[in-house]
Motif scaffolding. Structure first.
Motif, PDB file in Angstrom:
ATOM      1  N   TRP A  95       2.733  -3.955  -5.695  1.00 46.77           N
ATOM      2  CA  TRP A  95       1.599  -3.435  -4.774  1.00 46.77           C
ATOM      3  C   TRP A  95       2.551  -2.191  -4.177  1.00 46.77           C
ATOM      4  O   TRP A  95       3.305  -2.462  -3.876  1.00 46.77           O
ATOM      5  N   ARG A  96       1.839  -1.095  -4.049  1.00 41.81           N
ATOM      6  CA  ARG A  96       2.181   0.181  -3.409  1.00 41.81           C
ATOM      7  C   ARG A  96       1.139   0.696  -2.572  1.00 41.81           C
ATOM      8  O   ARG A  96       0.001   0.621  -2.466  1.00 41.81           O
ATOM      9  N   GLY A  97       1.728   1.272  -1.490  1.00 43.47           N
ATOM     10  CA  GLY A  97       0.833   1.683  -0.522  1.00 43.47           C
ATOM     11  C   GLY A  97       1.104   1.825   1.067  1.00 43.47           C
ATOM     12  O   GLY A  97       2.365   1.258   1.285  1.00 43.47           O
ATOM     13  N   ARG A  98       0.358   2.105   1.733  1.00 45.88           N
ATOM     14  CA  ARG A  98       0.650   2.005   3.402  1.00 45.88           C
ATOM     15  C   ARG A  98       0.262   0.743   3.835  1.00 45.88           C
ATOM     16  O   ARG A  98      -0.848   0.263   3.896  1.00 45.88           O
ATOM     17  N   MET A  99       1.221   0.211   4.703  1.00 46.73           N
ATOM     18  CA  MET A  99       1.141  -1.252   5.238  1.00 46.73           C
ATOM     19  C   MET A  99      -0.023  -1.052   6.620  1.00 46.73           C
ATOM     20  O   MET A  99       0.254   0.240   7.000  1.00 46.73           O
ATOM     21  N   TRP A 100      -0.138  -2.015   7.245  1.00 47.70           N
ATOM     22  CA  TRP A 100      -0.849  -1.942   8.269  1.00 47.70           C
ATOM     23  C   TRP A 100      -0.067  -1.012   9.559  1.00 47.70           C
ATOM     24  O   TRP A 100      -0.674  -0.234  10.390  1.00 47.70           O
ATOM     25  N   GLY A 101       1.250  -1.177   9.585  1.00 48.93           N
ATOM     26  CA  GLY A 101       2.045  -0.576  10.519  1.00 48.93           C
ATOM     27  C   GLY A 101       2.379   0.913  10.152  1.00 48.93           C
ATOM     28  O   GLY A 101       2.800   1.645  10.826  1.00 48.93           O
ATOM     29  N   GLY A 102       1.935   1.304   8.946  1.00 41.00           N
ATOM     30  CA  GLY A 102       1.862   2.894   8.699  1.00 41.00           C
ATOM     31  C   GLY A 102       2.872   3.083   7.769  1.00 41.00           C
ATOM     32  O   GLY A 102       3.144   4.299   7.419  1.00 41.00           O
ATOM     33  N   THR A 103       3.718   2.312   7.494  1.00 39.44           N
ATOM     34  CA  THR A 103       4.950   2.532   6.298  1.00 39.44           C
ATOM     35  C   THR A 103       4.440   2.399   5.066  1.00 39.44           C
ATOM     36  O   THR A 103       3.732   1.477   4.636  1.00 39.44           O
ATOM     37  N   GLU A 104       4.970   3.252   4.062  1.00 41.52           N
ATOM     38  CA  GLU A 104       4.910   3.125   2.700  1.00 41.52           C
ATOM     39  C   GLU A 104       5.874   1.932   2.219  1.00 41.52           C
ATOM     40  O   GLU A 104       6.766   1.872   2.611  1.00 41.52           O
ATOM     41  N   GLN A 105       5.217   1.075   1.335  1.00 36.79           N
ATOM     42  CA  GLN A 105       5.954  -0.116   0.959  1.00 36.79           C
ATOM     43  C   GLN A 105       5.526  -0.216  -0.579  1.00 36.79           C
ATOM     44  O   GLN A 105       4.822   0.321  -1.080  1.00 36.79           O
ATOM     45  N   MET A 112      -2.828  -1.234   0.843  1.00 37.21           N
ATOM     46  CA  MET A 112      -2.026  -1.232  -0.417  1.00 37.21           C
ATOM     47  C   MET A 112      -3.039  -1.588  -1.602  1.00 37.21           C
ATOM     48  O   MET A 112      -4.141  -2.415  -1.398  1.00 37.21           O
ATOM     49  N   GLU A 113      -2.479  -1.208  -2.613  1.00 39.50           N
ATOM     50  CA  GLU A 113      -3.322  -1.518  -3.926  1.00 39.50           C
ATOM     51  C   GLU A 113      -2.408  -1.992  -5.084  1.00 39.50           C
ATOM     52  O   GLU A 113      -1.050  -1.468  -5.091  1.00 39.50           O
ATOM     53  N   PRO A 114      -2.585  -2.767  -5.768  1.00 37.74           N
ATOM     54  CA  PRO A 114      -1.831  -3.277  -6.979  1.00 37.74           C
ATOM     55  C   PRO A 114      -1.693  -1.977  -7.947  1.00 37.74           C
ATOM     56  O   PRO A 114      -2.743  -1.214  -7.952  1.00 37.74           O
ATOM     57  N   VAL A 115      -0.484  -1.909  -8.510  1.00 34.58           N
ATOM     58  CA  VAL A 115      -0.246  -0.904  -9.708  1.00 34.58           C
ATOM     59  C   VAL A 115       0.183  -1.438 -10.628  1.00 34.58           C
ATOM     60  O   VAL A 115       0.758  -2.598 -10.762  1.00 34.58           O
ATOM     61  N   THR A 116       0.248  -0.586 -11.763  1.00 35.08           N
ATOM     62  CA  THR A 116       0.937  -0.992 -13.350  1.00 35.08           C
ATOM     63  C   THR A 116       2.003  -0.928 -13.325  1.00 35.08           C
ATOM     64  O   THR A 116       2.643  -1.288 -14.757  1.00 35.08           O
ATOM     65  N   ASP A 117       2.860  -0.281 -12.446  1.00 35.37           N
ATOM     66  CA  ASP A 117       4.294  -0.354 -12.560  1.00 35.37           C
ATOM     67  C   ASP A 117       4.789  -1.680 -12.967  1.00 35.37           C
ATOM     68  O   ASP A 117       4.659  -2.412 -12.391  1.00 35.37           O
ATOM     69  N   SER A 118       6.045  -1.628 -13.726  1.00 33.23           N
ATOM     70  CA  SER A 118       6.781  -2.721 -14.071  1.00 33.23           C
ATOM     71  C   SER A 118       7.586  -3.516 -13.078  1.00 33.23           C
ATOM     72  O   SER A 118       8.360  -2.756 -12.192  1.00 33.23           O
TER      73      SER A 118
END
Length: 141
Positions: free
Chosen positions: A40-50, A1-7
């Motif tokens: 934050w957006r991306g794939r968590m350790w379990g594989g799901t997009e969060q 997961m990574e931080p994003v600039t979305d509000s």
């Protein structure tokens, strides 16, 4: 997961459970004055997009490998429940596990708190838990 600039505000406004997410966000920010709040957006350790609202930035040690940038507290809307991630340790154990029995009708993992309805969560204990997590991690920004 990574931080994003979305509000974060847009994320809260468009959430399916916007009212509950906004209440939780208010409780968390009240206990963490001056701490950063980033989506934050991306794939968590379990594989799901969060998509997770992260409060505070810290360097979290990993059992194998380098430390990782992460958040102290995370708030996420799941399909059937709400999740709050609390990445604070006291006396060698996750703080959340130590206080699990005081938080109401919730499920607790190592650092994840889940519940289906906001009224199932004890507000006073939850806020106390967030404040203690902050006190344990003074380096968080």
């Amino acid at each position: 997961m990574e931080p994003v600039t979305d509000s974060v505000e847009d994320h809260l406004r468009t959430a399916v459970r916007s009212a509950e997410m906004t209440v939780l966000d208010g409780w968390i920010t009240a206990e963490l004055p001056g701490i950063s709040r980033v989506l934050w957006r991306g794939r968590m350790w379990g594989g799901t997009e969060q998509s997770i609202i992260g409060y505070g930035r810290l360097r979290q040690p990993r059992p194998r490998g380098a430390h990782e940038d992460w958040f102290l507290i995370g708030l996420a809307e799941q399909t059937k429940h709400l999740s709050v991630y609390i990445n604070a340790v006291e006396d060698g154990a996750y703080l959340l596990k130590q206080r699990a029995d005081r938080l109401g009708r919730v499920k607790v993992g190592a650092a994840a708190l889940t519940f289906t309805k906001l009224e199932n969560l004890d507000q006073a204990e939850f806020c106390s838990l967030i404040a203690r997590a902050h006190a344990l991690t003074p380096e968080v920004v």
